[in-house]
Enzyme design. Sequence first.
Site, short mmCIF file in Angstrom:
data_model
loop_
_atom_site.label_atom_id
_atom_site.label_comp_id
_atom_site.label_asym_id
_atom_site.label_seq_id
_atom_site.Cartn_x
_atom_site.Cartn_y
_atom_site.Cartn_z
CB CYS A 83 -0.93 0.02 1.07
SG CYS A 83 -0.12 -0.27 2.73
CD GLU A 132 -4.55 6.24 2.92
OE1 GLU A 132 -3.26 6.46 2.88
OE2 GLU A 132 -5.21 5.14 2.89
#
Length: 197
Positions: A83, A132
Site C-alpha cells: 500500500c 484516504e
Amino acid sequence: MPITPATSTHSSSNGTAEAILLELVDENGTTIGTAEKLAAHQPPGQLHRAFSVFLFDEQGRLLLQQRALGKYHSPGVWSNTCCGHPYPGEAPFAAAARRTHEELGVSPSLLAEAGTVRYNHPDPDSGLVEQEFNHLFVGLVQSPLRPDAEEIGDTAFVTAAELAERHAKDPFSSWFMTVLDAARPAVRELTGPSAGW
C-alpha cells in the site's frame, strides 16, 4: 534505496531535503491540490489519494506483509501485500506496480483494478490519521519475493481461514479490513469460489 512516497524526504540535486508530496482529493477522487506526506496524516487528516494491492499465489493464498519496525506509521503490524501513495499526477495503477516491485522485489504477473474505497482511520499508536481515497488492485504473484528490509519485516501467504486466525491474534493495520472487504468481489473473481474469500 529508491525515493518514493513511502519515504518522508529525499535529497534534491543541490543536496537539500525535499518533502514528499501527496495528492489531495475531494470526496469524488478529483485532485484538488497537494500536501506534505506527514502533514496529510496529522489529525484530523487530509483526504488524499492512496492505493492498496492484494496479490495471491496460484493456490489462492493472499500475500501479507508485516511492516518494518523502522516505519514511522504503523510499524510492525501486518497488512495487505502493498500500500502507498502515488506521486502527484502519477496514475494509481502505475504507482501500485512500481511500489510492489520496490517493496517486494517482484512484479505481479497480473494486476487488475478492483474499485475504490474512502475511509478515515485514526491510528491510536502513532496518533496519525489515514484519511484516504484508496484505489484497490488485485493480482497474482508467481516469482520469488525479494523484500526490501527497510519496508518489510516479514511476509506470509495465507488462506482465508489462516487470515482469520492471524487477524484474531496479531496486530494488523487500521485500514486492512476496510480495504480487504472493499476488494472482496474482485478477489473472489480472481481466486474462484473454492478459495473461500
